[in-house]
Design a protein around this motif. Structure first.
Motif, PDB file in Angstrom:
ATOM      1  N   LEU A 155      -9.395   7.986   7.172  1.00 30.92           N
ATOM      2  CA  LEU A 155      -8.679   6.757   7.501  1.00 30.92           C
ATOM      3  C   LEU A 155      -7.436   6.684   6.616  1.00 30.92           C
ATOM      4  CD1 LEU A 155     -11.861   4.520   7.456  1.00 30.92           C
ATOM      5  CD2 LEU A 155     -10.825   5.567   9.451  1.00 30.92           C
ATOM      6  N   PRO A 156      -6.309   7.286   7.031  1.00 32.97           N
ATOM      7  CA  PRO A 156      -5.141   7.395   6.152  1.00 32.97           C
ATOM      8  C   PRO A 156      -4.481   6.066   5.805  1.00 32.97           C
ATOM      9  CG  PRO A 156      -4.666   8.350   8.310  1.00 32.97           C
ATOM     10  CD  PRO A 156      -6.109   7.958   8.298  1.00 32.97           C
ATOM     11  N   GLN A 157      -4.508   5.086   6.682  1.00 37.46           N
ATOM     12  CA  GLN A 157      -3.864   3.798   6.388  1.00 37.46           C
ATOM     13  C   GLN A 157      -4.570   3.073   5.256  1.00 37.46           C
ATOM     14  OE1 GLN A 157      -4.718   4.633   9.604  1.00 37.46           O
ATOM     15  NE2 GLN A 157      -2.653   5.173  10.302  1.00 37.46           N
TER      16      GLN A 157
ATOM     17  N   GLY B 122     -20.498   4.230   5.641  1.00 35.35           N
ATOM     18  CA  GLY B 122     -19.349   3.383   5.365  1.00 35.35           C
ATOM     19  C   GLY B 122     -18.248   4.196   4.705  1.00 35.35           C
ATOM     20  N   PRO B 123     -17.013   3.673   4.701  1.00 38.07           N
ATOM     21  CA  PRO B 123     -15.902   4.409   4.099  1.00 38.07           C
ATOM     22  C   PRO B 123     -15.923   4.380   2.566  1.00 38.07           C
ATOM     23  CG  PRO B 123     -15.141   2.329   4.996  1.00 38.07           C
ATOM     24  CD  PRO B 123     -16.589   2.446   5.363  1.00 38.07           C
ATOM     25  N   ILE B 124     -15.359   5.422   1.963  1.00 36.41           N
ATOM     26  CA  ILE B 124     -15.251   5.563   0.514  1.00 36.41           C
ATOM     27  C   ILE B 124     -13.784   5.810   0.181  1.00 36.41           C
ATOM     28  CG2 ILE B 124     -15.956   6.917  -1.492  1.00 36.41           C
ATOM     29  CD1 ILE B 124     -18.345   7.827   0.116  1.00 36.41           C
ATOM     30  N   HIS B 125     -13.302   5.244  -0.921  1.00 38.27           N
ATOM     31  CA  HIS B 125     -11.918   5.454  -1.323  1.00 38.27           C
ATOM     32  C   HIS B 125     -11.720   6.898  -1.776  1.00 38.27           C
ATOM     33  CE1 HIS B 125      -8.077   4.911  -3.446  1.00 38.27           C
ATOM     34  NE2 HIS B 125      -7.912   3.936  -2.557  1.00 38.27           N
ATOM     35  N   LEU B 126     -10.521   7.427  -1.528  1.00 36.41           N
ATOM     36  CA  LEU B 126     -10.209   8.818  -1.852  1.00 36.41           C
ATOM     37  C   LEU B 126     -10.347   9.142  -3.332  1.00 36.41           C
ATOM     38  CD1 LEU B 126      -7.020   9.328   0.312  1.00 36.41           C
ATOM     39  CD2 LEU B 126      -9.248  10.341   0.665  1.00 36.41           C
TER      40      LEU B 126
ATOM     41  N   MET C 161       0.846  -1.175   0.000  1.00 37.58           N
ATOM     42  CA  MET C 161       0.000   0.000   0.000  1.00 37.58           C
ATOM     43  C   MET C 161       0.890   1.237   0.000  1.00 37.58           C
ATOM     44  SD  MET C 161      -2.977   1.166   2.685  1.00 37.58           S
ATOM     45  CE  MET C 161      -3.251  -0.483   3.138  1.00 37.58           C
ATOM     46  N   SER C 162       0.586   2.187  -0.858  1.00 38.40           N
ATOM     47  CA  SER C 162       1.398   3.398  -0.936  1.00 38.40           C
ATOM     48  C   SER C 162       1.088   4.325   0.232  1.00 38.40           C
ATOM     49  CB  SER C 162       1.128   4.115  -2.250  1.00 38.40           C
ATOM     50  OG  SER C 162      -0.212   4.549  -2.291  1.00 38.40           O
ATOM     51  N   ARG C 163       2.072   5.089   0.603  1.00 39.31           N
ATOM     52  CA  ARG C 163       1.934   6.032   1.713  1.00 39.31           C
ATOM     53  C   ARG C 163       1.783   7.445   1.175  1.00 39.31           C
ATOM     54  NH1 ARG C 163       0.753   3.803   6.484  1.00 39.31           N
ATOM     55  NH2 ARG C 163       1.952   1.935   6.805  1.00 39.31           N
ATOM     56  N   SER C 164       0.730   7.684   0.393  1.00 36.22           N
ATOM     57  CA  SER C 164       0.522   9.000  -0.187  1.00 36.22           C
ATOM     58  C   SER C 164      -0.018   9.958   0.871  1.00 36.22           C
ATOM     59  CB  SER C 164      -0.446   8.921  -1.358  1.00 36.22           C
ATOM     60  OG  SER C 164      -1.714   8.519  -0.906  1.00 36.22           O
ATOM     61  N   LYS C 165       0.295  11.213   0.697  1.00 36.13           N
ATOM     62  CA  LYS C 165      -0.160  12.251   1.614  1.00 36.13           C
ATOM     63  C   LYS C 165      -1.614  12.575   1.309  1.00 36.13           C
ATOM     64  CE  LYS C 165       0.778  15.703   4.477  1.00 36.13           C
ATOM     65  NZ  LYS C 165       0.897  15.504   5.864  1.00 36.13           N
ATOM     66  N   ILE C 166      -2.478  12.414   2.276  1.00 36.25           N
ATOM     67  CA  ILE C 166      -3.894  12.710   2.090  1.00 36.25           C
ATOM     68  C   ILE C 166      -4.094  14.212   2.249  1.00 36.25           C
ATOM     69  CG2 ILE C 166      -6.199  12.389   3.034  1.00 36.25           C
ATOM     70  CD1 ILE C 166      -5.416   9.569   3.746  1.00 36.25           C
TER      71      ILE C 166
END
Length: 107
Positions: A32-34, A66-70, A1-6
Motif C-alpha cells: 500500500l504505497p500511499q 492487517g497492514p504493517i508500516h514499512l 505524507m512523504s512520497r518515498s520510493k518503496i
C-alpha cells in the motif's frame, strides 16, 4: 505524507522487527504505497465479526491480515538468507535491479 520510493515488492520475504509478531518471517501479499504499509501473510492477524449477507456468504468471525508500516519490517535476502537493506544498481544493458547490501547479489 512523504512520497518515498518503496523498495519492497509483492512476493518478497520479510522479517518483522517490532510489534507483537517480532522475529517472524512471511511473504508480502500486498503493498500500500500511499499509506507506506504492507500486508504480510500470517502476520498481524485481525479478527472481523462479519454479518451474514446472503445464503451463500456465511457470517461469523473471520481472520485476516492487517497492514504493517514499512519501518517495522526488513527484507530477507533470498541468496544469503540474512536481513538486509536494499540498494539499486544499473546494469550495462540499462536495466535497474535491486541489490542486497550484504552479499551484493541481485534480488
Amino acid at each position: 505524507m512523504s512520497r518515498s520510493k518503496i523498495k519492497l515488492k509483492k512476493g518478497d520475504k520479510v522479517k518483522i522487527l517490532t510489534g507483537k509478531d517480532s522475529g517472524k518471517e512471511g511473504k508480502i501479499l500486498r503493498v500500500l504505497p500511499q499509506k507506506e504499509r504492507i500486508v504480510v501473510e500470517r502476520i498481524n492477524v485481525l479478527k472481523r465479526h462479519m454479518k451474514q449477507r446472503k445464503q451463500t456468504q456465511p457470517g461469523g468471525i473471520i481472520e485476516k491480515e492487517g497492514p504493517i508500516h514499512l519501518s517495522n519490517v526488513m527484507l530477507v535476502c533470498p541468496s544469503c538468507n540474512k536481513v538486509t537493506r536494499i540498494g539499486r544498481q544499473v546494469l550495462e544493458s540499462g536495466d535497474k535491479v535491486r541489490v542486497c547490501k550484504k552479499c551484493g547479489q541481485s534480488i
